[in-house]
Design a protein around this motif. Structure first.
Motif, mmCIF file in Angstrom:
data_model
loop_
_atom_site.group_PDB
_atom_site.id
_atom_site.type_symbol
_atom_site.label_atom_id
_atom_site.label_comp_id
_atom_site.label_asym_id
_atom_site.label_seq_id
_atom_site.Cartn_x
_atom_site.Cartn_y
_atom_site.Cartn_z
ATOM 1 N N GLU A 79 0.847 -1.196 0.000
ATOM 2 C CA GLU A 79 0.000 0.000 0.000
ATOM 3 C C GLU A 79 0.880 1.242 0.000
ATOM 4 O O GLU A 79 1.764 1.386 0.846
ATOM 5 N N CYS A 80 0.635 2.140 -0.940
ATOM 6 C CA CYS A 80 1.352 3.405 -0.987
ATOM 7 C C CYS A 80 0.625 4.414 -0.104
ATOM 8 O O CYS A 80 -0.591 4.606 -0.241
ATOM 9 N N VAL A 81 1.357 5.073 0.805
ATOM 10 C CA VAL A 81 0.714 5.974 1.764
ATOM 11 C C VAL A 81 0.699 7.423 1.292
ATOM 12 O O VAL A 81 0.294 8.312 2.041
ATOM 13 N N ALA A 82 1.125 7.690 0.060
ATOM 14 C CA ALA A 82 1.105 9.064 -0.442
ATOM 15 C C ALA A 82 -0.317 9.625 -0.442
ATOM 16 O O ALA A 82 -1.281 8.910 -0.705
ATOM 17 N N ILE A 90 6.288 4.562 -10.335
ATOM 18 C CA ILE A 90 6.311 3.098 -10.303
ATOM 19 C C ILE A 90 6.220 2.544 -11.718
ATOM 20 O O ILE A 90 6.987 1.658 -12.113
ATOM 21 N N ARG A 91 5.291 3.094 -12.480
ATOM 22 C CA ARG A 91 5.045 2.595 -13.836
ATOM 23 C C ARG A 91 6.241 2.868 -14.763
ATOM 24 O O ARG A 91 6.677 1.979 -15.515
ATOM 25 N N ARG A 140 10.220 7.604 -1.807
ATOM 26 C CA ARG A 140 10.271 6.524 -0.826
ATOM 27 C C ARG A 140 8.928 5.830 -0.654
ATOM 28 O O ARG A 140 8.863 4.623 -0.413
ATOM 29 N N MET A 141 7.846 6.577 -0.737
ATOM 30 C CA MET A 141 6.522 5.961 -0.567
ATOM 31 C C MET A 141 6.223 5.006 -1.711
ATOM 32 O O MET A 141 5.657 3.929 -1.504
ATOM 33 N N ALA A 142 6.588 5.389 -2.913
ATOM 34 C CA ALA A 142 6.406 4.508 -4.068
ATOM 35 C C ALA A 142 7.282 3.259 -3.931
ATOM 36 O O ALA A 142 6.834 2.129 -4.164
#
Length: 369
Positions: A46-49, A67-68, A97-99
């Motif tokens: 899970e990304c928290v952004a 990410i993509r 960092r979140m990604a």
């Protein structure tokens, strides 16, 4: 480990009530989930952004794009993926960092599911239950705040965290302490809303026997945090300032904090979070696990991390119904003594409830590796 591909799934999760901090108000989460698939299992991260770059420079659209376009192509160049080495593969890409945390967690989850090992066991958990705290946002009035805190105390939460900001600090904290007494574990979180010029105001909080004051000053100013720490009796806790084990070591050496809030998404993943834990334990600095309004997937991983030995303070490991009327996993519940249970199944130990997940999904992209 051979990974067939990744799914990037966006999920809309309305909050039960608006959550207000010094940097804005959230009404719902636009959650980016990363699913890694092998021939035998799947894993979730899970990304928290947030939707907007307010808490940090990252935001959910940008995380999905990086990410993509960059992270997954870099992983595609690996003959075999070992999730313990993902951070090294992705290191050339600065920040995000979140990604990175979301991708690494998905790979750890699928790898551990294939091995039949739980997330907690892999990280080094020593407890099967962890005490749960709750974060209370800024309210329109002190009576409204007191009603909210009363509800959480009645539910059994063992620690209350109050969000504060200039103009909403001493009086709300005084009111909560007077209403609920000295036995209530109480701390405050400023989200970098103050400057060193506010030291006199922040020092007034010393009267209320707080566990800590979290991130009072700007995230990039360890020196001024060290100066403020010398002026306060209340322990200073750093949150946004700590993005790596190196940051933690530097902050400790400068005397900028006596406590660290470890948020895995903010630091690039659970392996770096464990390294920060180890640095703090080695220096006698207390740690606790922060939260970013995670769904049950992210919450499961946070609870596993909070079961490590150095997490001696209750974290923001609330039950699912603190934020969501309906979670995308089976909900986490608060025990009678204010604890939540660490998942013991393989990987994260939880799975999305497919019907709920599909109903909440706003988009989904499959990216073969």
């Amino acid at each position: 480990m051979k990974v067939n591909g990744f799914e990037l799934r966006r999920v809309s999760m309305p909050l039960k009530a608006p959550f207000r901090t010094s940097f804005g108000v959230e009404h719902e989460r636009d959650v980016l989930l990363v699913r890694a698939e092998t021939a035998d299992a799947e894993g979730w991260g899970e990304c928290v952004a947030m939707s907007e770059p307010l808490y940090s420079s990252e935001y959910v659209d940008g995380a999905a794009e990086v990410i993509r376009r960059f992270l997954l192509p870099a992983l595609a160049s690996q003959v075999s993926l070992d999730p313990r080495h993902v951070a090294r593969v992705l290191e050339p890409f600065k920040g995000h960092r979140m990604a990175k945390a979301a991708v690494e967690t998905a790979l750890l989850d699928v790898w551990l599911r294939e091995r039949g090992e739980s997330f907690g066991s892999f990280l080094g958990a020593v407890r099967d239950r962890v005490p749960a705290g709750v974060s209370v946002g800024i309210m329109d009035s002190v009576p409204q705040l007191l009603d909210a805190v009363a509800e959480y105390v009645e539910q059994g939460y063992v620690r209350i965290k109050l969000k504060i900001a200039p103009g909403w600090d001493v009086e709300p904290v005084r009111a909560v302490r007077e209403r609920f007494g000295s036995d209530l574990l109480l701390q405050v979180d400023a989200n970098a809303a103050y400057t060193l010029a506010d030291a006199v105001t922040l020092a007034r909080l010393d009267d209320f026997d707080l566990l800590l004051i979290e991130q009072p000053l700007a995230e990039d100013d360890l020196r001024q945090h060290a100066e403020l720490a010398r002026l306060l009796r209340t322990p200073v806790c750093l949150d946004e300032s700590i993005e790596s084990a190196k940051d933690a070591a530097d902050a400790i050496a400068l005397g900028a904090c006596r406590v660290v809030n470890i948020k895995p998404g903010r630091v690039g993943g659970y392996l770096e979070a464990r390294r920060i834990h180890d640095v703090c334990v080695a220096h006698g600095v207390a740690v606790w696990c922060g939260g970013m309004l995670e769904s049950g997937l992210g919450r499961a991983a946070n609870i596993a991390l909070a079961a490590l030995p150095g997490f001696t303070l209750p974290g923001d490991t609330s039950a699912s119904d603190r934020y969501y009327a309906e979670d995308i996993t089976e909900p986490f519940r608060l025990d009678a003594d204010g604890c939540v249970t660490v998942p013991s199944g393989p990987g994260l130990g939880v799975q999305p409830v497919r019907d709920i997940l599909d109903a909440r999904t706003t988009s989904s992209d499959w990216l073969p590796l």
